[in-house]
Motif scaffolding. Structure first.
Motif, PDB file in Angstrom:
ATOM      1  N   VAL A 185     -13.476  26.856 -13.881  1.00 14.46           N
ATOM      2  CA  VAL A 185     -13.741  27.130 -15.286  1.00 14.46           C
ATOM      3  C   VAL A 185     -12.616  26.515 -16.114  1.00 14.46           C
ATOM      4  O   VAL A 185     -11.439  26.627 -15.747  1.00 14.46           O
ATOM      5  CB  VAL A 185     -13.812  28.644 -15.563  1.00 14.46           C
ATOM      6  CG1 VAL A 185     -14.143  28.911 -17.030  1.00 14.46           C
ATOM      7  CG2 VAL A 185     -14.830  29.313 -14.657  1.00 14.46           C
ATOM      8  N   VAL A 250     -18.313  26.555 -19.718  1.00 12.32           N
ATOM      9  CA  VAL A 250     -17.615  27.601 -20.461  1.00 12.32           C
ATOM     10  C   VAL A 250     -18.607  28.519 -21.169  1.00 12.32           C
ATOM     11  O   VAL A 250     -18.389  29.733 -21.260  1.00 12.32           O
ATOM     12  CB  VAL A 250     -16.620  26.972 -21.459  1.00 12.32           C
ATOM     13  CG1 VAL A 250     -16.017  28.043 -22.365  1.00 12.32           C
ATOM     14  CG2 VAL A 250     -15.518  26.233 -20.714  1.00 12.32           C
ATOM     15  N   ALA A 253     -19.661  31.022 -18.730  1.00 13.29           N
ATOM     16  CA  ALA A 253     -18.549  31.937 -18.455  1.00 13.29           C
ATOM     17  C   ALA A 253     -18.388  32.954 -19.589  1.00 13.29           C
ATOM     18  O   ALA A 253     -18.058  34.124 -19.334  1.00 13.29           O
ATOM     19  CB  ALA A 253     -17.265  31.153 -18.257  1.00 13.29           C
ATOM     20  N   ARG A 254     -18.636  32.518 -20.829  1.00 14.93           N
ATOM     21  CA  ARG A 254     -18.526  33.449 -21.962  1.00 14.93           C
ATOM     22  C   ARG A 254     -19.580  34.549 -21.869  1.00 14.93           C
ATOM     23  O   ARG A 254     -19.306  35.711 -22.186  1.00 14.93           O
ATOM     24  CB  ARG A 254     -18.685  32.689 -23.283  1.00 14.93           C
ATOM     25  CG  ARG A 254     -17.476  31.842 -23.653  1.00 14.93           C
ATOM     26  CD  ARG A 254     -17.500  31.482 -25.128  1.00 14.93           C
ATOM     27  NE  ARG A 254     -16.373  30.619 -25.465  1.00 14.93           N
ATOM     28  CZ  ARG A 254     -16.453  29.298 -25.606  1.00 14.93           C
ATOM     29  NH1 ARG A 254     -17.633  28.681 -25.448  1.00 14.93           N
ATOM     30  NH2 ARG A 254     -15.383  28.585 -25.912  1.00 14.93           N
ATOM     31  N   ALA A 257     -18.418  36.893 -19.274  1.00 14.37           N
ATOM     32  CA  ALA A 257     -17.278  37.656 -19.778  1.00 14.37           C
ATOM     33  C   ALA A 257     -17.717  38.768 -20.722  1.00 14.37           C
ATOM     34  O   ALA A 257     -17.182  39.884 -20.685  1.00 14.37           O
ATOM     35  CB  ALA A 257     -16.303  36.719 -20.486  1.00 14.37           C
ATOM     36  N   LEU A 272     -14.496  39.260 -14.336  1.00  7.93           N
ATOM     37  CA  LEU A 272     -14.280  38.417 -15.513  1.00  7.93           C
ATOM     38  C   LEU A 272     -14.644  39.187 -16.767  1.00  7.93           C
ATOM     39  O   LEU A 272     -15.703  39.817 -16.846  1.00  7.93           O
ATOM     40  CB  LEU A 272     -15.135  37.147 -15.419  1.00  7.93           C
ATOM     41  CG  LEU A 272     -14.951  36.115 -16.544  1.00  7.93           C
ATOM     42  CD1 LEU A 272     -13.559  35.500 -16.495  1.00  7.93           C
ATOM     43  CD2 LEU A 272     -16.024  35.027 -16.454  1.00  7.93           C
ATOM     44  N   SER A 274     -13.528  39.082 -21.378  1.00  6.39           N
ATOM     45  CA  SER A 274     -13.059  38.147 -22.404  1.00  6.39           C
ATOM     46  C   SER A 274     -11.563  37.903 -22.328  1.00  6.39           C
ATOM     47  O   SER A 274     -11.089  36.787 -22.585  1.00  6.39           O
ATOM     48  CB  SER A 274     -13.443  38.664 -23.793  1.00  6.39           C
ATOM     49  OG  SER A 274     -14.847  38.664 -23.946  1.00  6.39           O
ATOM     50  N   ARG A 276      -9.664  37.955 -19.596  1.00  7.23           N
ATOM     51  CA  ARG A 276      -9.399  37.058 -18.475  1.00  7.23           C
ATOM     52  C   ARG A 276      -9.877  35.639 -18.790  1.00  7.23           C
ATOM     53  O   ARG A 276      -9.211  34.649 -18.447  1.00  7.23           O
ATOM     54  CB  ARG A 276     -10.084  37.613 -17.224  1.00  7.23           C
ATOM     55  CG  ARG A 276      -9.914  36.798 -15.953  1.00  7.23           C
ATOM     56  CD  ARG A 276      -8.454  36.625 -15.545  1.00  7.23           C
ATOM     57  NE  ARG A 276      -7.719  37.839 -15.398  1.00  7.23           N
ATOM     58  CZ  ARG A 276      -7.695  38.605 -14.305  1.00  7.23           C
ATOM     59  NH1 ARG A 276      -8.426  38.270 -13.270  1.00  7.23           N
ATOM     60  NH2 ARG A 276      -6.942  39.685 -14.258  1.00  7.23           N
ATOM     61  N   LEU A 277     -11.009  35.512 -19.472  1.00  7.41           N
ATOM     62  CA  LEU A 277     -11.522  34.185 -19.824  1.00  7.41           C
ATOM     63  C   LEU A 277     -10.576  33.468 -20.774  1.00  7.41           C
ATOM     64  O   LEU A 277     -10.409  32.247 -20.688  1.00  7.41           O
ATOM     65  CB  LEU A 277     -12.910  34.298 -20.437  1.00  7.41           C
ATOM     66  CG  LEU A 277     -13.596  32.964 -20.763  1.00  7.41           C
ATOM     67  CD1 LEU A 277     -13.798  32.131 -19.506  1.00  7.41           C
ATOM     68  CD2 LEU A 277     -14.930  33.209 -21.484  1.00  7.41           C
ATOM     69  N   SER A 278      -9.929  34.205 -21.659  1.00  9.54           N
ATOM     70  CA  SER A 278      -8.978  33.574 -22.585  1.00  9.54           C
ATOM     71  C   SER A 278      -7.817  32.932 -21.838  1.00  9.54           C
ATOM     72  O   SER A 278      -7.239  31.948 -22.299  1.00  9.54           O
ATOM     73  CB  SER A 278      -8.456  34.604 -23.593  1.00  9.54           C
ATOM     74  OG  SER A 278      -7.648  35.583 -22.957  1.00  9.54           O
ATOM     75  N   LEU A 280      -8.200  31.718 -18.591  1.00 11.31           N
ATOM     76  CA  LEU A 280      -8.768  30.605 -17.839  1.00 11.31           C
ATOM     77  C   LEU A 280      -9.063  29.390 -18.713  1.00 11.31           C
ATOM     78  O   LEU A 280      -9.074  28.262 -18.222  1.00 11.31           O
ATOM     79  CB  LEU A 280     -10.056  31.050 -17.140  1.00 11.31           C
ATOM     80  CG  LEU A 280      -9.901  32.123 -16.062  1.00 11.31           C
ATOM     81  CD1 LEU A 280     -11.262  32.558 -15.549  1.00 11.31           C
ATOM     82  CD2 LEU A 280      -9.033  31.619 -14.916  1.00 11.31           C
ATOM     83  N   THR A 281      -9.316  29.623 -19.996  1.00 11.70           N
ATOM     84  CA  THR A 281      -9.640  28.519 -20.900  1.00 11.70           C
ATOM     85  C   THR A 281      -8.446  28.087 -21.749  1.00 11.70           C
ATOM     86  O   THR A 281      -8.593  27.239 -22.633  1.00 11.70           O
ATOM     87  CB  THR A 281     -10.820  28.897 -21.806  1.00 11.70           C
ATOM     88  OG1 THR A 281     -10.526  30.109 -22.504  1.00 11.70           O
ATOM     89  CG2 THR A 281     -12.093  29.073 -21.001  1.00 11.70           C
TER      90      THR A 281
END
Length: 321
Positions: A185, A250, A253-254, A257, A272, A274, A276-278, A280-281
């Motif tokens: 990701v 992405v 993934a959102r 998330a 996962l 939001s 954790r996604l912040s 990863l991105t």
């Protein structure tokens, strides 16, 4: 040194257990501070004392300690308020207790408090904080509490991504890799620095022993950054799986998330969300290690292949994977 004593908050956690053992091996008398009412932990090399993260109870159990290591913390939660209660409010309680007892403080923060760093421009110890999610902001505020309210000598350590035997945060990745699943990701240039938990524990002992290091903050990491592809490849090798990565858009993934955010409210802990996604991105989480080397004489010793091998072996021995 044998006469010195240390109290460790968060002593039953993944990092805390290793810190307790490292101090014991270094000849310290260790007091493990644990939450009251929970299952009494098996910590053979420490005196176990129950106390909540509150000023007066903490002061009563750390009295007589030369050093207090604040390793208790919350890394993930469904809302920012929960993180703040532990990582900010709990830190204030520990600082107040240390002030009362005149105990030197070693505070475990996180690279998340400072934020983004890349291979080309790694985060430096003196950088202004730019946390990317509520966890990072809570650790930043915890550092501020130490700086503004501690009247005793203190040092802040900022570990990067910590892994090793007993880590449940890393476990979902190992389980994915064990199934031959290697999702990617974010940007292909994303990279992070890591540190094996025993190296981190050794750094904590060094910070406690270097009385002349005061009022300082420094990253604790192994110097070589790693890309997600490099991590997945290493895991595949240790788990005996063919490496077949899959790029995850992405946008998808959102969606996952957001579902993770909802699952917190339903009482489930998602892989996962939001927050954790912040991470990863983001551009990356690479940091320098110069200050820890210069001030503490610390260099992380365990390379990733060896650390992963030990970690996977530990998981397998306990049938976690």
């Amino acid at each position: 040194m044998n006469s010195r004593s240390v109290s460790v908050t968060g002593a039953t956690g993944f990092v805390g257990r290793h810190i307790v053992e490292a101090f014991y091996q270094a000849g310290w008398r260790v007091r493990a501070i644990v939450r009251p009412g929970g299952q009494r932990p098996a910590l053979a090399n420490a005196e176990v004392c129950e106390a909540p993260l509150a000023h007066r109870p903490l002061a009563s159990v750390i009295a007589g300690s030369d050093v207090i290591v604040h390793a208790a913390g919350l890394t993930r939660a469904g809302d920012a308020a929960a993180l703040d209660r532990v990582n900010v409010g709990g830190t204030r309680a520990v600082v107040d207790a240390a002030n009362d007892c005149r105990a030197r403080l070693v505070h475990l923060s996180s690279q998340a408090a400072i934020g983004v760093g890349t291979i080309d421009r790694p985060a430096r110890d003196a950088d202004p904080p730019r946390p990317v999610n509520p966890y990072g902001r809570s650790k930043m505020q915890g550092e501020r509490v130490v700086r503004e309210h501690a009247s005793i000598p203190w040092v802040i350590l900022r570990p990067c991504a910590v892994y090793g035997p007993g880590d449940r945060q890393f476990l979902p990745l190992i389980r994915l890799a064990a199934r031959g699943m290697f999702p990617l990701v974010g940007s292909p240039t994303f990279a992070i620095t890591l540190v094996y938990v025993e190296d981190l524990a050794r750094a904590v002992v060094l910070a406690a022993e270097h009385d002349e290091v005061q009022g300082d903050a420094m990253f604790i990491a192994r110097a070589e950054p790693q890309t997600p592809e490099g991590l997945w490849t290493a895991m595949a090798e240790h788990l005996g799986r063919p490496y077949r990565p899959r790029k995850v858009p992405v946008a998808l993934a959102r969606i996952v998330a957001r579902c993770g955010d909802v699952s917190w409210r339903l009482g489930y802990r998602p892989i996962l969300d939001s927050a954790r996604l912040s991470e990863l991105t983001a551009e990356g989480f690479v940091c320098t290690v110069d200050r820890a080397r210069a001030r503490l004489g610390f260099t992380a010793e365990v390379p990733l292949p060896e650390g992963l091998a030990r970690t996977v072996r530990w998981y397998r021995d306990r049938a976690w994977v």
